[in-house]
Design an enzyme around this catalytic site. Structure first.
Site: not given
Length: 291
Positions: A14, A163
Site C-alpha cells: 500500500i 497487532y
C-alpha cells in the site's frame, strides 16, 4: 500547489502504491524504507512510471526510536517544510515476543515510531498552510482488549492480538494529538486515521502467528482486492480539498467517515496511553536539528 509528502513503509504494498499515485499528481514524494537497495529500486520504478517525478528516499529501522529521530533530522536538514506525513509503516509480528531497546516491537513500530515522527516533524508541518498527518490503523482494532497495566505487552502471547491492540492505540493517540493541536491553536495541521480494508499484499506473510492466522494471511494474498484499493484512503486524505481542516477522524477504505470501535475507550485510558507513550519517546524529543 505541489506538496512535499513523506510516506513511511513505502517500498512495498500500500505504501508503494500511495507514493506512486501521489507522485503522479505532481507531488514531491519522499519514501521511507528499511533497506537502501530496495528504496533505490522503488524510486527508480516510480520514476519509470512518472518520468518527471520528484522522488527521494530516507532509510530508517522504525523498530529503533533513535533511528526514527535520525531520519527526522535528515528530513529537516534537507527540506524546509512538510505538507503531508503518512505513517503507513506497520506490521503484524510473530507470536514470539521481541523487544528493541526495551520496547516490544509491535508497540515500537506501530505506535511509538509514528508518534515520535509526528512530534519531531510537527515544526515542519506547521510551516505548511495545510499540514496533514495520516496514521494507518486497521479493522483489527475492533477485537482489541488492551490491559492498561501492560502497555509494553509483556503478558500478551499472541502476535495477532498485539497487532490489534497497537492499531487501537494508534486511533487513541491520533484523537489525542488532534485535540492537543486544537488546544494549542495549531489549526493548520490535521491528524486523521486511515483504515485500508482487507487487501492482498505481502502483509503478514513472514509472520508466524499460529496455523489459522498464517493460513488467513496466505489466502488473503490471493483472494482479497488488489493493494491499489487499500491505498485509496491515504491518497484521498493526502490530496483532497474535501478533508481540509478535518481532524481527529477515522476514514475507511471507501473514503467515508466512519466511527472506530470505542467500547474499550475512556478519556482516562486515552490519557494514560498518551502519558506512557510520551514518557517513552521523551528522550528523543530533545536537541532536534531544524532546517
Amino acid at each position: 500547489m505541489n506538496k512535499i509528502i513523506l510516506v513511511t513503509g513505502a517500498t512495498d504494498g500500500i505504501g508503494k502504491i500511495t507514493a506512486t499515485e501521489l507522485a503522479k499528481k505532481g507531488n514531491h514524494v519522499i519514501i521511507h524504507g528499511r533497506n537502501e537497495q530496495k528504496a533505490q529500486k522503488t524510486v527508480a520504478e516510480i520514476k519509470q512510471q512518472v518520468p518527471n517525478a520528484e522522488v527521494e528516499y530516507l532509510i530508517a529501522d522504525l523498530f529503533s526510536l533513535p533511528a526514527v529521530k535520525h531520519m527526522a533530522e535528515q528530513f529537516q536538514q534537507k527540506y524546509d517544510h512538510l505538507d503531508v506525513l503518512i505513517n503507513n509503516a506497520g506490521a503484524v509480528l510473530d507470536d514470539k515476543r521481541r523487544e528493541t531497546d526495551g520496547i516490544e516491537n509491535t508497540m515500537a513500530l506501530n505506535v511509538l515510531a509514528p508518534l515520535l515522527l509526528n512530534q519531531l516533524l510537527l515544526p515542519s508541518l506547521e510551516k505548511s498552510s495545510d499540514g496533514r498527518i495520516i496514521n494507518m490503523s486497521s479493522g483489527t482494532h475492533r477485537q482489541a482488549k488492551p490491559d492498561m497495566d501492560d502497555l509494553n505487552l509483556k503478558n500478551e502471547p499472541s502476535g495477532q492480538k498485539r497487532y490489534g491492540i497497537s492499531k487501537l492505540f494508534v486511533i487513541w493517540n491520533s484523537q489525542h494529538l488532534a485535540a492537543e493541536l486544537q488546544k494549542r491553536g495549531i489549526t493548520n495541521v490535521t491528524v486523521n486515521c486511515s483504515h485500508p480494508g482487507a487487501v492482498g499484499t505481502n502483509f503478514g506473510q513472514d509472520s508466524d502467528n499460529g496455523f489459522i492466522n498464517n493460513l488467513i494471511y496466505k489466502v488473503a494474498l490471493h483472494l482479497m482486492p488488489a493493494p491499489e484499493k487499500g491505498a485509496i484512503t491515504n491518497i484521498y486524505l493526502a490530496s483532497s480539498d474535501e478533508v481540509k481542516g478535518v481532524t481527529g477522524k477515522f476514514f475507511n477504505n471507501k473514503k467515508q467517515l466512519e466511527k472506530p470501535q470505542m467500547k474499550e475507550h475512556t478519556p482516562e485510558r486515552e490519557q494514560q496511553l498518551w502519558d506512557y507513550c510520551m514518557k517513552v519517546i521523551a528522550p528523543y524529543l530533545k536537541e532536534t536539528t531544524h532546517a
